[in-house]
Each structure stands twice: as C-alpha cells, then as structure tokens.
Scaffold this active site. Structure first.
Site, short mmCIF file in Angstrom:
data_model
loop_
_atom_site.label_atom_id
_atom_site.label_comp_id
_atom_site.label_asym_id
_atom_site.label_seq_id
_atom_site.Cartn_x
_atom_site.Cartn_y
_atom_site.Cartn_z
N GLN A 141 -4.35 -1.66 9.76
CA GLN A 141 -4.28 -3.00 9.16
C GLN A 141 -4.81 -4.03 10.17
O GLN A 141 -4.31 -4.14 11.28
CB GLN A 141 -2.83 -3.32 8.78
CG GLN A 141 -2.67 -4.66 8.08
CD GLN A 141 -3.29 -4.69 6.69
OE1 GLN A 141 -3.19 -3.74 5.91
NE2 GLN A 141 -3.98 -5.79 6.38
N LYS A 199 0.85 -1.20 0.00
CA LYS A 199 0.00 0.00 0.00
C LYS A 199 0.88 1.25 0.00
O LYS A 199 0.64 2.20 -0.74
CB LYS A 199 -0.94 -0.01 1.22
CG LYS A 199 -2.04 -1.06 1.10
CD LYS A 199 -2.76 -1.33 2.42
CE LYS A 199 -3.71 -2.52 2.23
NZ LYS A 199 -4.31 -2.99 3.49
N ASP A 208 -11.08 2.68 4.34
CA ASP A 208 -11.36 1.24 4.30
C ASP A 208 -12.87 0.97 4.31
O ASP A 208 -13.31 -0.16 4.13
CB ASP A 208 -10.73 0.57 5.53
CG ASP A 208 -9.82 -0.58 5.16
OD1 ASP A 208 -9.70 -0.87 3.96
OD2 ASP A 208 -9.23 -1.18 6.08
#
Ligand code: NDP
Length: 277
Positions: A94, A50, A117
C-alpha cells in the site's frame, strides 16, 4: 438534462460475485498478500476493505503490518519472502510508504507475475506495447465503467487529468487502445477549462476537491471521477463538482461509490488471474 449515475458499487458487486464463483473452480485458492507500512488512517481503511473483499470471495488473504520506522531493506526482504511463497499469487504494497523507503525500489522488487497492482516496469511496458500483463486496478476499473455506459468510445475526444504511474498514465494507454483521442493534463497544463470543455470523456485523477467545475463539462460527456478528497467537515468528495457536472454530463460517477469499489474488484480480478497462471 441530468446525468445517469454510473454505480460503481453495483458493478463491482456483480464482478466480484462472478469472481467468487470462478475462484471455487480453480485448483489453487487465489492468495493475496497486502503490506501496510505505518498507520496512515486512509491507507488503513483501503487495506482493510481489500482484505474484507478477498475473504468474502473465498481467497486466502494476509495483511502484513509493519511499523512506520521500517527500513527499506526490511520491507524488501518481506516482499522477497512473499515472492517465494507459492501460496501467495498477488502482492500489494500500500502506497505511500514512509520517506525512508524508495517506492521505486519496492515496485522493482515485486515479482512481475505477482504484481497485481500493475506497477512493475515490466507490466507498465507490456501495457504500453498492448501486450498481456497486469493492468493497474483503478484505470482498469474506469474502463469497465465506461464500457457499461454502452456508449461508443472509438474516435472520441478524452481528457485524463493527472499523470501518475498508478492512474493517469495507464489510463491514457487504455483509452488509446479503445481508439480515443487522448489529452493528458497535469499541473502545468495551460487552460485546463478549455481542454475539458472540448472533451467527450473526462477522467479526473488529481486529488483536489471539486477542481473540475461543472460549467466546464461538455453537454453529453462521460465523466469519471477518480479523486477522493476529505473536506474539513468530514465529507468525501471527488475532483469534479458533482452537482453542477451532473446537470451537463450524460453519465457520471459518484464519490464515494464510483471508482473506489471498482478498484478493489479489479484487484480481485488480477489476483484470480495470477492464481490461474
Ligand atoms: P498523484 O498525486 O500521484 O497525482 C496527481 C496528479 O494530478 C499529478 O500528475 C499532478 O500533476 C496533477 N495535478 C495536480 N494539480 C493539478 C492541477 N491544478 N491541474 C491539473 N493537474 C493537476 O495522485 P494519484 O494519481 O495517485 O491519485 C489521484 C487521486 O485519485 C487522489 O485523490 C487519490 O486519492 C485518488 N485515487 C483514487 C483511487 C480509487 O480507487 N478511487 C485509487 C487511486 C487514487 P503533476 O504531475 O504535474 O504534479
């Protein structure tokens, strides 16, 4: 018949190139902050990819590594700091996080306007009501791939296998928005094979190597494999028995090189949108 391959890597490259061009025209450089708690090797790889993509696109990017014994309060304080930082447009924690940290508390603390997200209940609610919010990256990437097949989606029978907040549930909503008739399967589903055999669109998001057998695939189906599973010999495979499914499907995604790169591309798209707002 051998299926056509849906090349997620190529589509993602196209999308990110366009995003890089658009980023240059913005008054503010998009900024993405990624927090990693602990040293899970798979998570380290995802976070690194990412970061590399963000840099390639000319975004600002911060990776915040916290030790595995980080307390929930410490992590939430870090999230709040990023919420308040105007240079940061997107925040991603994450998952999974270590056991002492409640994932829900983390999700609830991220400013919904920076929730690239798409996990915050506000964004999940907006999606459920077909309103404008951040859509989780993996299901958004799957929809892009389905559109690239050029096949009509309206009225078709789809099955989503797996019901996580991150993938399965938002996937169902996005397919429903395209007027598919959607079945949601999970670990308690009886006769999964029968359900898959009826589906014209199969989305597998379970995390069990090759559990969807090629023989179950209806001829001409569109097959999207979200699963990422590492076999004892080190190979990466999806949730679908690829070689056999390929002989029956019309389109299929490979693993790796299918949904994975699309997830990152959609994260970059969400971050750019957050910066534009
Ligand atoms: P979760 O573990 O959160 O969810 C898995 C789902 O699969 C659950 O809903 C579970 O059902 C269901 N399930 C488990 N066993 C069966 C079974 N035998 N039959 C039918 N359903 C079953 O996983 P995620 O949604 O987070 O991820 C799924 C997979 O996708 C993983 O392999 C993950 O690595 C991958 N992934 C890939 C991404 C990418 O970018 N390509 C991004 C995100 C995830 P129940 O709810 O009943 O327990």
């Amino acid at each position: 018949m051998s299926a056509r391959i849906l090349d997620g890597k190529a589509v993602a490259a196209e999308i990110t190139a366009a995003l890089a061009d658009r980023a240059k025209t913005l008054a503010e450089t998009p900024g993405l902050a990624v927090i990693l708690v602990g040293e899970d090797p798979a998570s380290q790889v995802y976070v690194r990819n990412k970061g590399k993509t963000a840099e390639r696109l000319g975004y600002r990017h911060w990776q915040i590594d916290l030790p595995a014994d980080t307390t929930e309060d410490r992590l939430l304080a870090e999230v709040r700091r990023l919420n308040d930082d105007p240079k940061v447009h997107g925040i991603l924690v994450q998952f999974p996080v270590p056991k002492q940290i409640r994932q829900e508390r983390v999700v609830d603390t991220i400013d919904p306007r920076k929730d690239v997200d798409g996990l915050h209940p506000r964004n999940a609610g907006l999606l459920a009501q077909r309103r404008d919010g951040f859509v989780p990256c993996t299901p958004a990437g799957v929809m892009e791939l389905l559109k690239r097949t050029g096949e009509p989606l309206s009225g078709r029978d789809a099955i989503v296998i797996g019901r996580s907040n991150l993938v399965g549930k938002p996937m169902v909503q996005l397919l429903e928005q395209m007027d598919c008739t959607v079945t949601l399967a999970h670990s308690r589903t009886r006769d999964l094979a029968g359900h898959v055999q009826r589906a014209e669109i199969v989305i597998a998001a379970v995390g069990r190597a090759e559990m969807v057998k090629g023989a179950w695939i209806r001829p001409g189906a569109l097959v999207i494999d979200v699963g990422i599973n590492r076999l004892p010999d080190g190979r990466l495979v999806g949730d679908v028995e690829f070689a056999a499914a390929r002989e029956r499907a019309a389109w299929i995604t490979p693993v790796p090189g299918g949904v994975g790169p699309m997830t990152i591309a959609m994260l970059m798209a969400n971050t750019l949108r957050a910066a534009q707002r």
